[in-house]
Scaffold this active site. Structure first.
Site, PDB file in Angstrom:
ATOM      1  N   ILE A 135       0.845  -1.202   0.000  1.00 29.79           N
ATOM      2  CA  ILE A 135       0.000   0.000   0.000  1.00 29.79           C
ATOM      3  C   ILE A 135       0.877   1.248   0.000  1.00 29.79           C
ATOM      4  CG2 ILE A 135      -1.906   1.194   1.156  1.00 29.79           C
ATOM      5  CD1 ILE A 135      -2.565  -1.528   2.525  1.00 29.79           C
ATOM      6  N   SER A 153      -7.186  -1.054  10.349  1.00 30.93           N
ATOM      7  CA  SER A 153      -7.744  -2.157   9.566  1.00 30.93           C
ATOM      8  C   SER A 153      -9.180  -2.423   9.992  1.00 30.93           C
ATOM      9  CB  SER A 153      -6.896  -3.400   9.836  1.00 30.93           C
ATOM     10  OG  SER A 153      -7.538  -4.560   9.378  1.00 30.93           O
ATOM     11  N   TYR A 155      -2.544  -9.747  15.775  1.00 36.74           N
ATOM     12  CA  TYR A 155      -2.390  -8.679  14.774  1.00 36.74           C
ATOM     13  C   TYR A 155      -3.475  -7.612  14.975  1.00 36.74           C
ATOM     14  CZ  TYR A 155      -3.094  -6.110  10.464  1.00 36.74           C
ATOM     15  OH  TYR A 155      -3.308  -5.085   9.565  1.00 36.74           O
ATOM     16  N   LYS A 183      -3.421  -3.482  16.326  1.00 33.89           N
ATOM     17  CA  LYS A 183      -4.049  -2.302  15.701  1.00 33.89           C
ATOM     18  C   LYS A 183      -4.970  -1.589  16.686  1.00 33.89           C
ATOM     19  CE  LYS A 183      -2.291  -2.614  11.536  1.00 33.89           C
ATOM     20  NZ  LYS A 183      -1.319  -1.636  11.073  1.00 33.89           N
ATOM     21  N   LEU A 196      -6.622 -13.749  -0.323  1.00 37.17           N
ATOM     22  CA  LEU A 196      -7.333 -14.399  -1.422  1.00 37.17           C
ATOM     23  C   LEU A 196      -6.794 -14.023  -2.808  1.00 37.17           C
ATOM     24  CD1 LEU A 196      -9.687 -16.185  -2.343  1.00 37.17           C
ATOM     25  CD2 LEU A 196     -11.104 -14.139  -2.406  1.00 37.17           C
ATOM     26  N   ARG A 201     -16.325 -10.105   1.273  1.00 41.69           N
ATOM     27  CA  ARG A 201     -15.448  -9.028   1.748  1.00 41.69           C
ATOM     28  C   ARG A 201     -15.578  -7.807   0.850  1.00 41.69           C
ATOM     29  NH1 ARG A 201     -15.404 -12.315   5.031  1.00 41.69           N
ATOM     30  NH2 ARG A 201     -13.683 -13.308   6.170  1.00 41.69           N
ATOM     31  N   GLY A 230     -11.366 -18.288  12.800  1.00 48.98           N
ATOM     32  CA  GLY A 230     -11.276 -16.831  12.982  1.00 48.98           C
ATOM     33  C   GLY A 230     -11.952 -16.032  11.883  1.00 48.98           C
TER      34      GLY A 230
END
Ligand code: NAD
Ligand code: WQD
Length: 337
Positions: free
Chosen positions: A13, A125, A149, A153, A200, A231, A294
């Protein structure tokens, strides 16, 4: 024009954001420890923009190096991408994740404070919403974490909130990205995962190019249109442009505010497979297997706050995401090499 420090700017990014920042006339300095990226990405940014990129290999946990950097430059703002991001790995190496993400950000903020730089854009996120009670997800939904993780955040978001409450001179934008996808249309920069991809779209790309045999679709029995997970995939160039809007917003002294950066609707795994097959002309063999622990069924943003307050919304759609992702994959079958 302003001078911006970009941490983690050699990454996926970050590199796309560097292109947009340079094109918009900002002066950049990029730091990265190259733990999950290649310096080649910044050469490609130079190729795309026709402008040199100033880079220093610095780990954000290295207080001395950061202080020296801030001693010799005056930054108007920091865009902070640097961090580790693999959910599965974070469950195996929680301390490394907290050290890198939380201690690294703490160190960065201490250095910024000591040098009177109080404008920060932070890469958060959608994972901070945990398993949302309803959809679409708005910024005022309850926050929770389901893995180290995500918790890193969340801790950082809370720490930055405290920082602003203690000193209102800080302006901090928490950008909650949904699922970044695609690549720069030039095909020069894109996502270059280490080893077998977790996400993915990189996985599908590697199946399409013949590096991986078949996709395992994690769960076919979710309560979604076709049973597979949904998503909010957002083109990485749209996401990058969101950071330009965030920098503009910082000038209005917004305090500490969170914004969703997502498209506002979702696609299922099988819809993504179909779109990628159409764009690439390749067959994407897949097998439906058990759910991944998860995972949640569906996740997509209410993207209206960013539209109202940042003047930002996604302009590119699924076709562009898969087209540009495939273009990058074909031109760089081994990533940055
Ligand atoms: P990336 O791994 O491609 O980029 C992160 C960059 O940070 C890498 O270049 C890495 O080398 C660098 N880095 C890591 N630790 C560092 C440290 N201690 N010091 C200096 N540099 C360090 O990941 P990305 O996909 O570009 O993600 C950028 C940010 O956005 C991350 O903070 C990530 O958590 C967040 N984010 C990513 C996604 C996603 O799905 N890609 C979604 C939501 C949020
Ligand atoms: C998307 C969908 C999978 C791989 C992760 C992080 C999140 C954020 C973005 C950083 C899901 C399915 C996937 C595969 C599959 N990152 N899938 N087979 O899990 O939404 O989000 O990346 O902040 O924090 O959790 O993204 O790309 O892994 O999965 O079927 O081989 O694809 O089950 O439905 P996810 P993803």
């Amino acid at each position: 024009m302003s001078k911006i420090l970009v941490t983690g700017g050699a990454g996926y990014i970050g590199s796309h954001t560097c292109v947009e920042l340079i094109d918009a006339g900002h002066e950049l300095l990029v730091i990265d420890n190259l733990s999950n990226s290649s310096i080649e990405s910044l050469s490609r940014v130079e190729q795309i923009t026709g402008k040199p990129v100033t880079f220093e290999q610095i780990d954000i946990r290295d207080a001395r190096a950061l202080n020296q950097l801030f001693d010799s430059h005056t930054f108007d703002a920091v865009i902070h991408f640097a961090g580790l991001k693999a959910v599965g790995e974070s469950c195996e190496l929680p301390l490394e994740y907290y050290h890198n993400n939380v201690s690294g950000t703490l160190n960065l903020c201490l250095t910024m404070k000591a040098h009177n730089c109080r404008n920060l854009v932070f890469s958060s996120s959608a994972t901070v919403y945990g398993d949302p009670a309803s959809l679409p997800i708005a910024e005022n939904f309850p926050l929770s974490a389901t893995n180290p993780y995500g918790r890193s955040k969340l801790i950082i978001e809370e720490m930055l909130g405290d920082l602003h409450r203690a000193d209102s001179a800080w302006n901090i934008l928490l950008l909650r990205y949904f699922n970044p996808a695609g690549a720069h249309p030039s095909g020069l920069i894109g996502e270059d995962p280490n080893g077998v991809p977790n996400n993915l779209l990189p996985y599908i790309s590697q199946v399409a190019i013949g590096k991986l045999e078949q996709l395992r679709v994690f769960g076919g029995d979710y309560d979604t249109l076709d049973g597979t997970g949904v998503r909010d995939y957002i083109h990485v160039v749209d996401l990058a442009k969101g950071h330009l809007k965030a920098l503009q917003k910082l000038q209005q002294q917004p305090g500490c505010k969170a914004y969703n950066l997502g498209v506002g609707n979702g696609y299922s795994v099988l819809q993504m497979v179909q779109a990628y097959a159409n764009a690439s002309g390749k067959k994407i063999p897949y097998q439906i297997v058990d759910r991944r622990p998860g995972d949640i069924a569906s996740c997509y943003a209410d993207a209206s706050l960013a539209a109202q307050e940042l003047g930002w919304s996604a302009e590119l759609g699924l076709d562009e995401m898969v087209r540009d992702g495939w273009n990058w994959q074909q031109k760089n079958p081994d990533g940055f090499g």
